[in-house]
Design an enzyme around this catalytic site. Structure first.
Site, PDB file in Angstrom:
ATOM      1  N   HIS A 193    -126.522  47.382  12.601  1.00  0.00           N
ATOM      2  CA  HIS A 193    -127.752  47.067  11.630  1.00  0.00           C
ATOM      3  C   HIS A 193    -129.146  46.437  11.984  1.00  0.00           C
ATOM      4  O   HIS A 193    -129.544  45.532  11.736  1.00  0.00           O
ATOM      5  CB  HIS A 193    -127.002  45.287  11.302  1.00  0.00           C
ATOM      6  N   GLU A 301    -129.366  51.207   8.271  1.00  0.00           N
ATOM      7  CA  GLU A 301    -128.407  50.852  10.406  1.00  0.00           C
ATOM      8  C   GLU A 301    -126.995  52.097   9.604  1.00  0.00           C
ATOM      9  O   GLU A 301    -126.405  51.849   9.150  1.00  0.00           O
ATOM     10  CB  GLU A 301    -126.831  49.560   9.273  1.00  0.00           C
TER      11      GLU A 301
HETATM   12  O1  LIG Z   1    -125.053  38.534   6.614  1.00  0.00           O
HETATM   13  P1  LIG Z   1    -124.671  39.300   6.725  1.00  0.00           P
HETATM   14  O2  LIG Z   1    -123.039  38.854   7.627  1.00  0.00           O
HETATM   15  O3  LIG Z   1    -125.912  39.502   8.273  1.00  0.00           O
HETATM   16  O4  LIG Z   1    -125.056  40.787   6.508  1.00  0.00           O
HETATM   17  C1  LIG Z   1    -125.816  41.350   5.968  1.00  0.00           C
HETATM   18  C2  LIG Z   1    -125.478  42.480   4.734  1.00  0.00           C
HETATM   19  O5  LIG Z   1    -125.663  43.260   5.860  1.00  0.00           O
HETATM   20  C3  LIG Z   1    -125.105  44.982   5.790  1.00  0.00           C
HETATM   21  O6  LIG Z   1    -126.623  45.268   5.255  1.00  0.00           O
HETATM   22  C4  LIG Z   1    -124.291  45.145   4.509  1.00  0.00           C
HETATM   23  O7  LIG Z   1    -124.168  46.130   3.184  1.00  0.00           O
HETATM   24  C5  LIG Z   1    -124.316  43.290   3.281  1.00  0.00           C
HETATM   25  O8  LIG Z   1    -123.891  43.523   2.512  1.00  0.00           O
HETATM   26  C6  LIG Z   1    -125.143  42.242   3.913  1.00  0.00           C
HETATM   27  O9  LIG Z   1    -125.267  41.482   2.776  1.00  0.00           O
END
Ligand SMILES: O=P(O)(O)OC[C@H]1O[C@H](O)[C@H](O)[C@@H](O)[C@@H]1O
Length: 327
Positions: A193, A301
């Protein structure tokens, strides 16, 4: 040269008889984070919590990753920024029999990993200082003390993860090997990520996604195709792409103000999620700071998240990303 974690060796100057001492890779491990610096000044910092890369700097000290000023680094919450590791589920999967009770993005990012050791190839091996690399290895298994207790409760498989972070002058590689040590197959998803740091999101273009099918998470999971060869970010963006080009030779690239900045190449990771929360969503994320920080980041990601990776007993899933600095 390979050194194991239980035999820490202080940074030294290497010397070969007859040659002046060469600068070498420096290294520190304070039991909560591991820092490595190349002789040419590039530096990476990895928190054991989540094996999260929280900083990657070039030789001039310019940070390449975005880390929230409100990120928790004390193990109380997944780190907001850097490179959290997503395993064994991306998002949540309420309909998946094995993963339905897991929290968003699984438990790898909320477990304390073990530092397994480092390998360096540097001037001692006859390499020039500007060819030095360092690889840091981290491990997490179903038997690990640092495992998030949610794992045995809701994903009771025997597994072993090795996550490696390799720093070289112009690139950072992160790779994962997820081994099934159980007697039955399991299904998993894997994603890195990465929060890339940019100067101004409004001048960013993402290349390498032309004609890629994607799932639009901000439009009811609608299935779409990237018609414009260039992606610009003008509002909340959350898309799961399946790029069409060769994952190694046609990397997804981030261009800023017309200048290529990052190339993101993939190995065995067929998806690329592009995420930027923009104004309203950033407001609603407690550990996202400053709230205007969305202007300075773009998540690109690499992952295997379009479906599920079925890993047979005794088998392993492997995947990697390499981010190359182009400026
Ligand atoms: O807030 P988190 O659980 O770290 O996730 C952050 C982001 O991660 C990814 O990029 C997903 O596609 C998003 O939908 C999400 O909002």
């Amino acid at each position: 040269m390979v050194e194991r974690a239980n035999k820490p060796k202080p940074p030294t100057l290497s010397s070969t008889p007859g040659l002046p001492p060469q600068p070498t890779v420096t290294f520190s491990d304070d039991n909560s984070r591991v820092i490595a610096e190349l002789p040419t000044g590039e530096r990476v910092e990895v928190l054991l919590y989540g094996a999260t890369v929280i900083s990657w700097k070039d030789a001039q000290g310019n940070e390449k990753l975005w880390l929230s000023e409100a990120a928790k680094l004390d193990g109380s919450k997944a780190v907001r920024g850097g490179i959290p590791v997503v395993f064994p589920v991306f998002g949540t999967a309420p309909d998946h029999p094995q993963a339905r009770d897991l929290p968003q993005h699984g438990f790898a990012r909320t477990s304390r990993w073990e530092f397994l050791g480092k390998s360096t190839s540097e001037s001692m091996d006859g390499r020039a200082a500007n060819e030095a690399t360092v690889k840091l290895d981290f491990g997490l298994s179903s038997a690990a003390q640092g495992l998030d207790p949610i794992a045995p409760k809701h994903w009771p498989f025997k597994f072993n993860l090795i996550y490696s972070v390799t720093l070289s002058q112009k690139s950072l590689t992160t790779s994962i090997v997820a081994t099934n040590d159980d007697s039955a197959p399991f299904e998993c998803q894997v994603l890195m990520h990465t929060y890339l740091r940019v100067k101004d999101i409004t001048s960013v273009e993402v290349h390498g996604l032309a004609n890629a099918p994607y799932i639009d998470k901000v439009d009811n999971l609608a299935a779409k195709t990237q018609s414009d060869p260039t992606l610009t970010i003008t509002g909340e963006t959350d898309r799961v792409y399946t790029p069409q080009g060769d994952p190694t030779n046609d990397p997804v690239t981030v261009v800023e103000a017309g200048k290529p900045r990052y190339a993101v190449a993939r190995d065995n990771l067929s998806n690329v999620v592009v995420w930027n929360p923009w104004t309203d969503k950033a407001q609603g994320i407690a550990d996202f700071a400053p709230k205007e920080g969305f202007r300075n980041m773009i998540c690109v990601e690499p992952g295997a998240v379009g479906g599920w990776q079925s890993v047979e007993a005794g088998d392993a899933f492997e995947g990697a990303q390499t981010i190359t600095l182009l400026d």
